[in-house]
Design a protein around this motif. Structure first.
Motif, mmCIF file in Angstrom:
data_model
loop_
_atom_site.group_PDB
_atom_site.id
_atom_site.type_symbol
_atom_site.label_atom_id
_atom_site.label_comp_id
_atom_site.label_asym_id
_atom_site.label_seq_id
_atom_site.Cartn_x
_atom_site.Cartn_y
_atom_site.Cartn_z
ATOM 1 N N LEU A 82 54.629 33.453 46.763
ATOM 2 C CA LEU A 82 53.705 33.524 47.896
ATOM 3 C C LEU A 82 52.378 32.828 47.585
ATOM 4 O O LEU A 82 51.719 32.318 48.503
ATOM 5 C CB LEU A 82 53.462 34.989 48.286
ATOM 6 N N MET A 83 52.012 32.789 46.323
ATOM 7 C CA MET A 83 50.773 32.083 45.956
ATOM 8 C C MET A 83 50.912 30.580 46.228
ATOM 9 O O MET A 83 49.959 29.927 46.645
ATOM 10 C CB MET A 83 50.442 32.318 44.479
ATOM 11 N N PHE A 84 52.108 30.049 45.993
ATOM 12 C CA PHE A 84 52.340 28.616 46.203
ATOM 13 C C PHE A 84 52.961 28.322 47.559
ATOM 14 O O PHE A 84 53.527 27.245 47.749
ATOM 15 C CB PHE A 84 53.248 28.073 45.093
ATOM 16 N N ARG A 85 52.841 29.232 48.487
ATOM 17 C CA ARG A 85 53.493 29.119 49.781
ATOM 18 C C ARG A 85 53.094 27.848 50.534
ATOM 19 O O ARG A 85 53.936 27.152 51.083
ATOM 20 C CB ARG A 85 53.143 30.351 50.637
ATOM 21 N N ASP A 86 51.825 27.509 50.575
ATOM 22 C CA ASP A 86 51.358 26.366 51.373
ATOM 23 C C ASP A 86 51.407 25.046 50.609
ATOM 24 O O ASP A 86 51.032 24.011 51.140
ATOM 25 C CB ASP A 86 49.917 26.612 51.833
ATOM 26 N N GLN A 87 51.859 25.078 49.384
ATOM 27 C CA GLN A 87 51.849 23.870 48.555
ATOM 28 C C GLN A 87 53.244 23.246 48.510
ATOM 29 O O GLN A 87 54.238 23.946 48.525
ATOM 30 C CB GLN A 87 51.425 24.218 47.118
ATOM 31 N N SER A 88 53.266 21.930 48.446
ATOM 32 C CA SER A 88 54.544 21.248 48.251
ATOM 33 C C SER A 88 54.637 20.851 46.771
ATOM 34 O O SER A 88 53.617 20.595 46.131
ATOM 35 C CB SER A 88 54.644 20.011 49.136
ATOM 36 N N PRO A 89 55.830 20.803 46.245
ATOM 37 C CA PRO A 89 55.973 20.443 44.826
ATOM 38 C C PRO A 89 55.412 19.061 44.503
ATOM 39 O O PRO A 89 54.865 18.849 43.432
ATOM 40 C CB PRO A 89 57.483 20.487 44.585
ATOM 41 N N GLU A 90 55.512 18.127 45.436
ATOM 42 C CA GLU A 90 55.000 16.782 45.194
ATOM 43 C C GLU A 90 53.480 16.802 45.033
ATOM 44 O O GLU A 90 52.924 16.138 44.165
ATOM 45 C CB GLU A 90 55.386 15.827 46.342
ATOM 46 N N GLU A 91 52.798 17.579 45.896
ATOM 47 C CA GLU A 91 51.339 17.670 45.802
ATOM 48 C C GLU A 91 50.915 18.279 44.472
ATOM 49 O O GLU A 91 49.963 17.817 43.840
ATOM 50 C CB GLU A 91 50.780 18.524 46.950
ATOM 51 N N LEU A 92 51.610 19.333 44.062
ATOM 52 C CA LEU A 92 51.271 19.982 42.796
ATOM 53 C C LEU A 92 51.492 19.044 41.615
ATOM 54 O O LEU A 92 50.675 18.994 40.689
ATOM 55 C CB LEU A 92 52.098 21.262 42.614
ATOM 56 N N ALA A 93 52.580 18.297 41.640
ATOM 57 C CA ALA A 93 52.869 17.367 40.545
ATOM 58 C C ALA A 93 51.838 16.241 40.501
ATOM 59 O O ALA A 93 51.367 15.861 39.434
ATOM 60 C CB ALA A 93 54.266 16.801 40.703
ATOM 61 N N GLU A 94 51.477 15.704 41.658
ATOM 62 C CA GLU A 94 50.483 14.629 41.709
ATOM 63 C C GLU A 94 49.118 15.129 41.277
ATOM 64 O O GLU A 94 48.375 14.424 40.613
ATOM 65 C CB GLU A 94 50.398 14.054 43.120
ATOM 66 N N LEU A 95 48.786 16.348 41.638
ATOM 67 C CA LEU A 95 47.487 16.907 41.293
ATOM 68 C C LEU A 95 47.342 16.991 39.780
ATOM 69 O O LEU A 95 46.339 16.582 39.214
ATOM 70 C CB LEU A 95 47.338 18.305 41.908
ATOM 71 N N GLY A 96 48.366 17.457 39.099
ATOM 72 C CA GLY A 96 48.312 17.542 37.649
ATOM 73 C C GLY A 96 48.297 16.175 37.000
ATOM 74 O O GLY A 96 47.582 15.935 36.041
ATOM 75 N N GLN A 97 49.072 15.233 37.541
ATOM 76 C CA GLN A 97 49.140 13.896 36.981
ATOM 77 C C GLN A 97 47.833 13.146 37.182
ATOM 78 O O GLN A 97 47.393 12.435 36.305
ATOM 79 C CB GLN A 97 50.275 13.090 37.629
ATOM 80 N N GLY A 98 47.221 13.298 38.328
ATOM 81 C CA GLY A 98 45.985 12.585 38.603
ATOM 82 C C GLY A 98 44.886 12.989 37.636
ATOM 83 O O GLY A 98 44.175 12.151 37.101
ATOM 84 N N GLN A 99 44.749 14.268 37.409
ATOM 85 C CA GLN A 99 43.732 14.734 36.477
ATOM 86 C C GLN A 99 44.077 14.317 35.062
ATOM 87 O O GLN A 99 43.210 13.873 34.313
ATOM 88 C CB GLN A 99 43.588 16.254 36.552
ATOM 89 N N ALA A 100 45.340 14.431 34.695
ATOM 90 C CA ALA A 100 45.731 14.077 33.332
ATOM 91 C C ALA A 100 45.526 12.587 33.089
ATOM 92 O O ALA A 100 45.043 12.186 32.029
ATOM 93 C CB ALA A 100 47.182 14.465 33.081
ATOM 94 N N ALA A 101 45.882 11.767 34.057
ATOM 95 C CA ALA A 101 45.709 10.319 33.889
ATOM 96 C C ALA A 101 44.225 9.961 33.815
ATOM 97 O O ALA A 101 43.823 9.128 32.991
ATOM 98 C CB ALA A 101 46.379 9.576 35.034
ATOM 99 N N ALA A 102 43.414 10.582 34.654
ATOM 100 C CA ALA A 102 41.971 10.303 34.626
ATOM 101 C C ALA A 102 41.374 10.750 33.294
ATOM 102 O O ALA A 102 40.569 10.028 32.691
ATOM 103 C CB ALA A 102 41.276 11.012 35.783
ATOM 104 N N HIS A 104 42.987 11.048 30.516
ATOM 105 C CA HIS A 104 43.528 10.160 29.480
ATOM 106 C C HIS A 104 42.760 8.839 29.447
ATOM 107 O O HIS A 104 42.422 8.339 28.364
ATOM 108 C CB HIS A 104 45.012 9.916 29.753
ATOM 109 N N ARG A 105 42.470 8.281 30.625
ATOM 110 C CA ARG A 105 41.696 7.034 30.672
ATOM 111 C C ARG A 105 40.304 7.250 30.089
ATOM 112 O O ARG A 105 39.800 6.407 29.338
ATOM 113 C CB ARG A 105 41.603 6.529 32.108
ATOM 114 N N GLU A 106 39.681 8.372 30.423
ATOM 115 C CA GLU A 106 38.338 8.680 29.916
ATOM 116 C C GLU A 106 38.363 8.824 28.394
ATOM 117 O O GLU A 106 37.509 8.263 27.695
ATOM 118 C CB GLU A 106 37.822 9.969 30.566
ATOM 119 N N ASP A 107 39.343 9.548 27.872
ATOM 120 C CA ASP A 107 39.449 9.726 26.425
ATOM 121 C C ASP A 107 39.709 8.400 25.726
ATOM 122 O O ASP A 107 39.129 8.117 24.678
ATOM 123 C CB ASP A 107 40.571 10.713 26.084
ATOM 124 N N THR A 108 40.569 7.579 26.325
ATOM 125 C CA THR A 108 40.866 6.272 25.743
ATOM 126 C C THR A 108 39.620 5.401 25.709
ATOM 127 O O THR A 108 39.351 4.721 24.702
ATOM 128 C CB THR A 108 41.975 5.575 26.550
#
Length: 183
Positions: A82-102, A104-108
């Motif tokens: 129920l906590m993830f009721r309004d979320q789609s799996p694609e949005e959740l996956a992109e959200l994690g990837q976007g932050q991780a990639a950003a 990663h670029r900053e650390d690099t």
């Protein structure tokens, strides 16, 4: 409390709290009531934020992962769904990837600037010292110390070794037989 020390009332209280939480999250969104600005948090999102602030999400993670608390697993699973009721799996996956990639670029980028700075310091240190070490320490004529004959001694080592100089340097000491050694 551990499950061995819990009273029946404590078990009922935990179950009631989990059911209350499930029922609160189960309330469907009402678009006519939620007339907020675009990007504004919905009621569901605000409830989730309040759960996070209160630490209830950590308790739910504990209940989901603890071996001794398996009796609450289905309640916790339902609450998480129920906590993830309004979320789609694609949005959740992109959200994690976007932050991780950003990140990663900053650390690099930071590591690259540090590496460039270290290389520049290394080059500066290399330019400050001579490129080759001269093994030739110099030759010095020591006046007052006589070599063979009447000539002054020529010393081929560095001057810092001069204080420990003796004429016997580099010579093998004479071996005294054992029976002639002093007791």
């Amino acid at each position: 409390q551990d499950w061995e020390h819990r009273q029946e009332e404590d078990t009922l209280l935990i179950e009631r709290i989990l059911l209350l939480l499930r029922n609160v999250l189960h309330v469907p969104p009402d678009p006519t009531e939620e007339q907020g600005v675009d990007g504004d948090a919905s009621v569901h999102d605000r409830v989730l934020w309040a759960l996070h602030i209160s630490g209830m999400d950590d308790l739910l993670k504990f209940l989901a992962s603890a071996q001794a608390e398996q009796q609450w697993a289905l309640h916790v699973l339902e609450i998480i769904s129920l906590m993830f009721r309004d979320q789609s799996p694609e949005e959740l996956a992109e959200l994690g990837q976007g932050q991780a990639a950003a990140e990663h670029r900053e650390d690099t980028r930071e590591l690259e600037t540090l590496r460039q700075r270290e290389l520049a310091e290394k080059r500066a240190r290399a330019l400050q010292r001579p490129s080759r070490h001269s093994r030739f320490g110099g030759s010095y004529v020591l006046q007052g110390l006589k070599a063979i004959g009447d000539r002054d001694l020529v010393y081929h080592k560095g001057l810092h070794n001069l204080k420990s100089y003796t004429h016997d340097l580099g010579k093998e000491p004479r071996r005294v037989p054992r029976r002639r050694q002093a007791a």
